[in-house]
Design a protein around this motif. Structure first.
Motif, short mmCIF file in Angstrom:
data_model
loop_
_atom_site.label_atom_id
_atom_site.label_comp_id
_atom_site.label_asym_id
_atom_site.label_seq_id
_atom_site.Cartn_x
_atom_site.Cartn_y
_atom_site.Cartn_z
N GLU A 1 0.85 -1.21 0.00
CA GLU A 1 0.00 0.00 0.00
C GLU A 1 0.87 1.24 0.00
O GLU A 1 0.57 2.24 -0.66
N ASP A 2 1.95 1.18 0.78
CA ASP A 2 2.84 2.33 0.86
C ASP A 2 3.46 2.63 -0.52
O ASP A 2 3.51 3.77 -0.95
N VAL A 3 3.91 1.57 -1.20
CA VAL A 3 4.57 1.75 -2.49
C VAL A 3 3.57 2.25 -3.54
O VAL A 3 3.92 3.01 -4.44
N GLY A 4 2.32 1.85 -3.40
CA GLY A 4 1.29 2.27 -4.36
C GLY A 4 0.74 3.66 -4.12
O GLY A 4 0.01 4.21 -4.95
N PHE A 5 1.11 4.27 -2.99
CA PHE A 5 0.53 5.57 -2.60
C PHE A 5 0.85 6.68 -3.61
O PHE A 5 -0.01 7.44 -4.02
N GLY A 6 2.13 6.73 -4.05
CA GLY A 6 2.54 7.78 -5.00
C GLY A 6 1.82 7.68 -6.33
O GLY A 6 1.18 8.65 -6.78
N PRO A 7 1.87 6.49 -6.98
CA PRO A 7 1.16 6.36 -8.25
C PRO A 7 -0.34 6.64 -8.14
O PRO A 7 -0.95 7.22 -9.04
N GLU A 8 -0.94 6.24 -6.98
CA GLU A 8 -2.38 6.48 -6.79
C GLU A 8 -2.65 7.99 -6.78
O GLU A 8 -3.60 8.47 -7.40
N ASN A 9 -1.80 8.73 -6.08
CA ASN A 9 -1.95 10.20 -6.04
C ASN A 9 -1.78 10.83 -7.40
O ASN A 9 -2.29 11.91 -7.66
N MET A 10 -1.00 10.16 -8.27
CA MET A 10 -0.77 10.69 -9.61
C MET A 10 -1.93 10.34 -10.55
O MET A 10 -1.92 10.73 -11.72
N GLY A 11 -2.90 9.56 -10.04
CA GLY A 11 -4.05 9.20 -10.88
C GLY A 11 -3.78 8.05 -11.82
O GLY A 11 -4.45 7.89 -12.84
N VAL A 12 -2.80 7.21 -11.48
CA VAL A 12 -2.50 6.03 -12.31
C VAL A 12 -3.64 5.03 -12.14
O VAL A 12 -4.11 4.81 -11.02
#
Length: 287
Positions: free
Chosen positions: A112-123
């Protein structure tokens, strides 16, 4: 050979910290970076050295646009970091990893931590999971994807923090003393991961460190003192100048120091030996 592209260029970059008194009046100005110019090409691994207060961390924060120049210009992937409209693009191009992984890890589960950045970028969700997997693989942490970060060692946490940056697909990663709080094993794990990102994924790496053994893997080294770049070259060129480095209060790798001391004692060794293996080989050739 094809022309390599420029990733970062600083032109007479300067940065002033302004100190204020209790009434909010300007008390003094400290010039932390003083007229620095340099270039980094795509795919480079650049180490920046300097004792505390030399300006190396202040310089690093410019590459991610956490700070903008008081004077001069810094370009990242062709973008002027002072251009507020390009701020998001600059930060997507240059990811930043700090000294303390606890300040960078926010998820309760590693993936979840690793996915946080891409999620914020709208990936899109499907692509987020693909990125999480590939970036955890890149730092050799895939088997810990379902673990809680709290249960990891310092070196493992720092590799998760790096994976979180890698998942945002930056072209460049800036690591500001990423191993300062780790034990020797943790340091080795992190540097191994960083070298793999540089060599396998072709990510440009800027490593700020005071551990000389980490510098030998770089292809370029900048030495900073009092806000200026005072030496630059390959690790071998830099570490051939032991006395000059000492004058800037910096060490050299242990093998380099031993070779230099043997040379002072009259043994005919080449300059700039970087590793134990090189030292052994040079000594074997003599005898």
């Amino acid at each position: 050979m094809e022309d390599r592209q420029e990733m970062i260029r600083a032109d007479r970059l300067a940065y002033n910290y302004i100190k204020y008194d209790e009434e909010g009046r300007e008390k003094e100005t400290i010039r932390a970076v003083d007229g620095v110019s340099f270039e980094v090409e795509k795919g480079d691994f650049v180490a920046i050295l300097g004792h505390n207060g030399s300006g190396k961390s202040t310089l690093a924060k410019h590459i991610n646009a956490l700070l903008t120049p008081s004077e001069g210009t810094l370009w990242v992937d062709g973008m002027d970091t002072s251009d507020e409209e390009r701020l998001w693009d600059v930060r997507q191009s240059a990811g930043m990893v700090f000294q303390n992984p606890d300040n960078q890890i926010i998820g309760t589960i590693v993936e979840e931590d690793v996915g946080f950045g891409p999620e914020n970028m709208g990936v899109p969700t499907k692509e987020i999971w693909e990125r999480v997997e590939e970036s955890l693989k890149a730092v050799n942490m895939l088997k810990y994807r379902h673990h809680s970060p709290n249960r990891l060692s310092g070196g493992q946490k720092q590799r998760v923090a790096i994976a979180g940056v890698v998942a945002m697909h930056p072209k460049c990663i800036v690591l500001d003393e990423p191993t300062a709080m780790l034990d020797p094993n943790g340091r080795k794990e992190v540097i191994r991961a960083v070298r793999a990102l540089n060599q396998v994924e072709d990510i440009t790496v800027i490593l700020i460190t005071h551990y000389m053994e980490e510098v030998i893997y770089a292809n370029k080294v900048l030495v900073m003192d009092d806000g200026k770049v005072v030496m630059h070259g390959t690790p071998r060129e830099i570490f051939s100048q032991v006395e000059k480095l000492k004058s800037y209060r910096l060490d050299v790798p242990q093998a380099t120091l031993l070779a230099w001391e043997l040379k002072q004692a009259g043994i005919d060794l080449p300059d700039g030996i970087l590793t134990r293996e090189e030292l052994v080989e040079a000594l074997c050739q003599l005898y």
